[in-house]
Enzyme design. Sequence first.
Site: not given
Ligand code: CAA
Length: 395
Positions: A139-140, A255, A291, A349, A375, A378
């Site tokens: 979201e924004p 990813r 090199q 280069i 997604e 880093s």
């Molecule tokens: N697989 C399955 N379950 C998962 C998981 C995974 N990879 N990662 C987390 N979970 C589950 C956890 O087990 C937990 O479950 P319970 O409630 O049962 O314990 C729940 O999800 C919450 O997980 P966390 O406590 O780890 O949550 P968090 O708030 O600490 O966040 C985070 C974790 C890894 C930081 C996550 O928020 C994240 O990946 N953030 C980045 C989001 C992202 O990648 N956004 C990209 C958007 S897509 C895009 O870019 C648009 C496009 O069009 C390309």
Amino acid sequence: MVNEIAILDTKQMNFALPEDLLMMQRSVREFAKREIEPLAAELDKRPQFPWQTLSMMGEMGLLGIMTPERYGGAGLDTLSYVVLLEEIAAADAAHSTIMGVTSGLPQDILLNHGSAAQKERYLPKLASGEWIGSFCLSEPHCGSDAVAMKARALKVDGGYKLSGTKAWITSGGEAQVYLVMAKTDPTAGARGVSCFVIEKGTPGMYFGKPEEKLGQHAAITTTVSFDDCFVGDDALVGSLGQGFVIAMSSLDSGRIGIGAQAVGISRAAFELARLYAAERQAFGKSIREFQGVSFKLADMATRIEAARLLTYRAAWLKDRGYRVTQEAAMAKLFASETSAFVTHQALQILGGYGYSKDYPAERYFRDARVTEIYEGTSEIQRMVIARQVYRDLGN
Ligand code: CAA
């Protein structure tokens, strides 16, 4: 030669690419070079959603590689997906982003969590490329901290009313199918998020203007807003409160795709730099004899190979049923940072030509940059990996 991808260390990886996959790779490479690569510079200058080439990709099965044949997909595995996605990315990053998002996220979600009716309705159209799919999480005000989303889905008679705005949505306004995460219980944190499948044209759904971005211009990105947008109960994907886990597990798959995409962009930049270095003369010899240039090319080739192997490994493990949260994060992290390194070195280069629009080096450099952001940045990948590292230590 980095281009000859058949070279795999079979001892380490315990597999080699099968012959039929190598044949598909060759034919997709030829297709991408012939049909997509010549459009890339123009699409960068005058962006438009590349419907014509996407439709060819759909006909070839490239938009539903991992979707089973019974839903109109190619029914192949994740390894095939990354091998073929790399070919598209090497021709044009924007095409590979659209391909990655529509395949790696919506189709993955519907396949693993959709109802029988949702699978029947959406998968054949998405796999054939008749419809493109989109994924709405950020979201924004929140990207990395995805649980902080404000979008609400309020339970009403017969369905839900959605309100809120999703940001940075790949294929926004162009896609027909949107997998949208919204809070059904704002007091329940991650467990209060649910997933909905919503079609373009649903009353109360609006698209923003295409964002003006650094690169990947043809992969149109917009906001998607909901204003009392009613969807029926049958739009819920999976169970109530399962949306965050659905989004996270599909991002594991997405990813790996970004890893493959970053390898493809890196390969294109490397090939350009390698050819240029062979032809360009300075001080009486080709610059690759120096090199300073040859060590750059050696480092680029080594990192590309390592990024590709990490990506293949994550795909290979996923195909064997392992949870690949850490492996996908490592592949994406390493491959995206490799693409930043490789495109930077390629531009260097080529010197002044690298900085000009006469050559695609500057476009590769711009296109690669977002692989370190979308997604999951880093920093988020490092956070995911670090959590696993601590878990492995038993802390
Ligand atoms: N697989 C399955 N379950 C998962 C998981 C995974 N990879 N990662 C987390 N979970 C589950 C956890 O087990 C937990 O479950 P319970 O409630 O049962 O314990 C729940 O999800 C919450 O997980 P966390 O406590 O780890 O949550 P968090 O708030 O600490 O966040 C985070 C974790 C890894 C930081 C996550 O928020 C994240 O990946 N953030 C980045 C989001 C992202 O990648 N956004 C990209 C958007 S897509 C895009 O870019 C648009 C496009 O069009 C390309």
